[in-house]
Write a protein that holds these residues in place. Structure first.
Motif, short mmCIF file in Angstrom:
data_model
loop_
_atom_site.label_atom_id
_atom_site.label_comp_id
_atom_site.label_asym_id
_atom_site.label_seq_id
_atom_site.Cartn_x
_atom_site.Cartn_y
_atom_site.Cartn_z
N ALA B 105 0.81 -1.21 0.00
CA ALA B 105 0.00 0.00 0.00
C ALA B 105 0.85 1.27 0.00
CB ALA B 105 -0.94 0.00 1.21
N LEU B 106 2.05 1.20 0.59
CA LEU B 106 2.86 2.40 0.74
C LEU B 106 3.91 2.59 -0.37
CD1 LEU B 106 3.51 2.61 4.60
CD2 LEU B 106 1.98 4.02 3.23
N THR B 107 3.98 1.63 -1.31
CA THR B 107 4.94 1.80 -2.40
C THR B 107 4.20 1.88 -3.73
OG1 THR B 107 5.20 -0.60 -2.43
CG2 THR B 107 6.93 0.64 -1.35
N GLY B 108 4.67 2.75 -4.61
CA GLY B 108 4.07 2.87 -5.93
C GLY B 108 4.75 1.93 -6.90
N GLU B 109 4.07 1.63 -8.00
CA GLU B 109 4.61 0.69 -8.99
C GLU B 109 5.99 1.12 -9.49
OE1 GLU B 109 3.33 -2.19 -10.43
OE2 GLU B 109 1.56 -2.19 -9.15
N ALA B 110 6.10 2.37 -9.90
CA ALA B 110 7.32 2.79 -10.57
C ALA B 110 8.39 3.28 -9.61
CB ALA B 110 6.99 3.91 -11.57
N PHE B 140 7.84 -1.85 12.76
CA PHE B 140 7.78 -1.93 11.30
C PHE B 140 6.96 -0.77 10.72
CE2 PHE B 140 5.80 -3.09 7.31
CZ PHE B 140 6.93 -3.35 6.55
N GLU B 141 5.82 -0.51 11.34
CA GLU B 141 4.98 0.59 10.84
C GLU B 141 5.76 1.90 10.82
OE1 GLU B 141 0.49 -0.87 12.16
OE2 GLU B 141 1.78 0.01 13.67
N LEU B 142 6.45 2.18 11.94
CA LEU B 142 7.21 3.44 12.04
C LEU B 142 8.35 3.48 11.02
CD1 LEU B 142 7.22 3.60 15.93
CD2 LEU B 142 6.23 5.34 14.41
N ASN B 143 9.08 2.37 10.91
CA ASN B 143 10.23 2.33 10.00
C ASN B 143 9.79 2.42 8.54
OD1 ASN B 143 12.97 2.04 11.27
ND2 ASN B 143 11.87 0.48 12.44
N LEU B 144 8.73 1.69 8.20
CA LEU B 144 8.29 1.73 6.80
C LEU B 144 7.73 3.11 6.45
CD1 LEU B 144 8.11 -0.13 4.27
CD2 LEU B 144 5.68 -0.29 4.76
N LEU B 145 7.02 3.71 7.39
CA LEU B 145 6.50 5.05 7.16
C LEU B 145 7.66 6.02 6.90
CD1 LEU B 145 3.56 5.29 9.73
CD2 LEU B 145 3.39 5.60 7.26
N ARG B 146 8.74 5.87 7.66
CA ARG B 146 9.90 6.75 7.46
C ARG B 146 10.47 6.56 6.06
NH1 ARG B 146 14.57 5.15 8.19
NH2 ARG B 146 14.06 3.61 9.76
N VAL B 147 10.64 5.27 5.67
CA VAL B 147 11.17 4.97 4.34
C VAL B 147 10.26 5.56 3.25
CG1 VAL B 147 11.42 3.05 2.73
CG2 VAL B 147 12.52 2.94 4.97
N ALA B 148 8.96 5.56 3.52
CA ALA B 148 8.00 6.05 2.53
C ALA B 148 7.87 7.58 2.57
CB ALA B 148 6.64 5.39 2.74
N GLY B 149 8.66 8.21 3.44
CA GLY B 149 8.63 9.67 3.47
C GLY B 149 7.74 10.26 4.54
N PHE B 150 7.23 9.40 5.45
CA PHE B 150 6.39 9.90 6.54
C PHE B 150 7.09 9.65 7.88
CE2 PHE B 150 3.46 8.42 3.20
CZ PHE B 150 2.71 9.55 2.97
#
Ligand SMILES: [Zn+2]
Ligand SMILES: [Zn+2]
Lengths: 207, 251
Positions: B105-110, B140-150
């Motif tokens: 959900a947090l990553t786009g195709e391209a 994981f939620e916090l880390n992935l959000l950071r990676v996704a720019g949040f």
């Protein structure tokens, strides 16, 4: 990935309709559907009527067995109604096709419980969406259950379902076992051959 | 014919398509997020075996197709490093599924999703080793959000910059600010702000600053922390994650 249905130009609407219905079936593309439609067109009328009637009768008469939830045209399926089967040995499968695969192997003398699905977190299918409560109720209602063999597929969903069942059955004090791990190579029980299924059942381990 | 490419990948989603094919969504190390079709996946055990299952690590071989969004998957081989065992525990399966769905959900195709791939791979490894826990989920939620720019802020008040936990007072998580405000600045927090006890605010700050590998030894931020994260995710995702129901029922 919607299958774009191309208009069959030049085909009478009644044929187009049949081709469209046939191509809804799994594994049937538009080409195969057209071939089947032409084949049906050239068949004698009574054969086509017999096919149409068989389809309707199947849809109207086949329901679920009240005990095991396998497909049945009676309130109780022939397996559940058979006094020679071991009614205290229940094999839990995901779907009717799995039941048929085990029956074909002619190695299992107990009865079944068909879940009609598996716990699939990524699809939002949880324990309440398949016939797990029916199984626990059945175990509690039965005189005595010697063993429950969990024969769900060797997929993530099948493992999730088996782990959940083991949890749910534990407080009921019934022995639960799982098919030998890894034996149905592709994961799907219904595609396993009889020899594989036989050794998976005999090599089952207690949970 | 386009050249065959290969990359380590994790299967996020998979479904059967027609009698013998499978359509999968993969997070890859080198090629971003890919959708692919594996022709004959259900019959060719030699080329695919069980590897095109959700939550699986693999080495993906594929060709791009000039027309169409789906790449053509030619085969799948074992991953470069041994994959963690995730299917021996219901909590692991539930959390791994949630991790996969959230990453999807947090990553786009391209988009360049190498960071997201690494984050999921590391989370799966940690999960395989230590099992599921609320701290692991929140980390994981916090880390992935950071990676996704949040990157969410729990250590400092978004208004005055002071540490809310140093004062030993509650903090208030404000979705629109992507972080907490301290008790003194509470006037800046809207009605719906999520109150975090000093302990939970401190736990959140620790989890947000620590790698996911450390989560197994850490304290989770309780129901308050879970609510803050759920509110924030709800604000940026257009749908509720399907795998959340089972996970919530287990922890
Ligand atoms: Zn029956
Ligand atoms: Zn402040």
């Amino acid at each position: 990935m919607a299958e774009n249905f191309k208009r069959n130009d030049g085909l009478p609407p009644a044929m187009t309709r049949l081709v469209k219905e046939l191509s809804r079936l799994p594994g049937i593309g538009e080409k195969t559907a057209s071939r089947l439609a032409f084949n049906l067109l050239n068949r004698p009328r009574d054969e086509v009527i017999a096919l149409a009637e068989a389809l309707l009768e199947m849809k109207e008469r086949i329901g679920l067995c009240g005990e095991c939830f396998g497909l049945s045209d009676a309130p109780r399926c022939p397996i559940c109604a058979d006094p020679d089967r071991e009614h205290d040995l229940i094999c839990v499968v995901e779907g009717p096709a799995d039941l048929m695969a085990i029956e074909r192997a002619r190695t299992f003398a107990g009865v079944y419980h068909v879940l009609h699905g598996a716990i699939a977190p990524l699809d939002g299918i949880g324990p309440d969406d398949i016939k797990i409560a029916e199984l626990t109720a059945r175990v509690q209602g039965a005189a005595a259950v010697r063993e429950i063999i969990i024969a769900t597929n060797a997929t993530v969903e099948g493992e999730a379902t088996a782990l959940y069942l083991a949890r749910a059955l534990k407080p009921l004090g019934v022995k639960a076992s799982r098919l030998a791990r890894g034996l149905p190579a592709g994961g799907d029980l219904e595609y396993s051959d009889s020899a594989t299924l036989t050794s998976a059942i005999s090599g089952r381990r207690e949970l | 014919m386009p050249a065959e490419e290969s990359t380590p990948a994790i299967v996020l989603r998979a479904r059967d398509y027609s009698e013998s094919d499978r359509i999968v969504t993969l997070l890859t190390r080198d090629c971003g997020k890919l959708g692919g079709i594996a022709k004959g996946a259900k019959s060719s055990r030699r080329r695919f075996e069980r590897k095109l299952e959700p939550l699986t690590h693999l080495t993906l071989f594929f060709r791009r197709r000039p027309h169409g969004d789906l790449v053509f998957i030619t085969r799948a081989e074992p991953p470069p490093a041994p994959a963690p065992i995730l299917d021996d525990d219901l909590g692991k399966i539930a959390l791994a599924s949630y991790i996969a769905e959230l990453a999807d959900a947090l990553t786009g195709e391209a988009a360049d999703s190498a960071d997201a791939y690494l984050m999921v791979a590391r989370a799966f490894d940690a999960l395989g080793r230590s099992g599921a826990s609320a701290a692991m989920r929140q980390s994981f939620e916090l880390n992935l959000l950071r990676v996704a720019g949040f990157g969410l802020e729990f250590a400092r008040c978004r208004v005055c910059g002071n540490s809310p936990s140093e004062a030993g007072a509650a903090a208030y998580f404000v979705v629109a600010r992507g972080g907490v405000v301290c008790a003194r600045c509470r006037a800046h927090a809207p009605e719906g702000a999520v109150r975090l006890s000093p302990a939970n605010a401190a736990a959140m700050a620790e989890l947000a600053g620590a790698p996911v590998e450390d989560a197994a030894r850490m304290t989770d931020a309780g129901a308050e922390g879970a609510l803050a994260l759920a509110r924030f995710l709800g604000s940026i995702l257009d749908r509720r994650l399907r795998s959340a129901a089972l996970l919530d029922s287990l922890m």
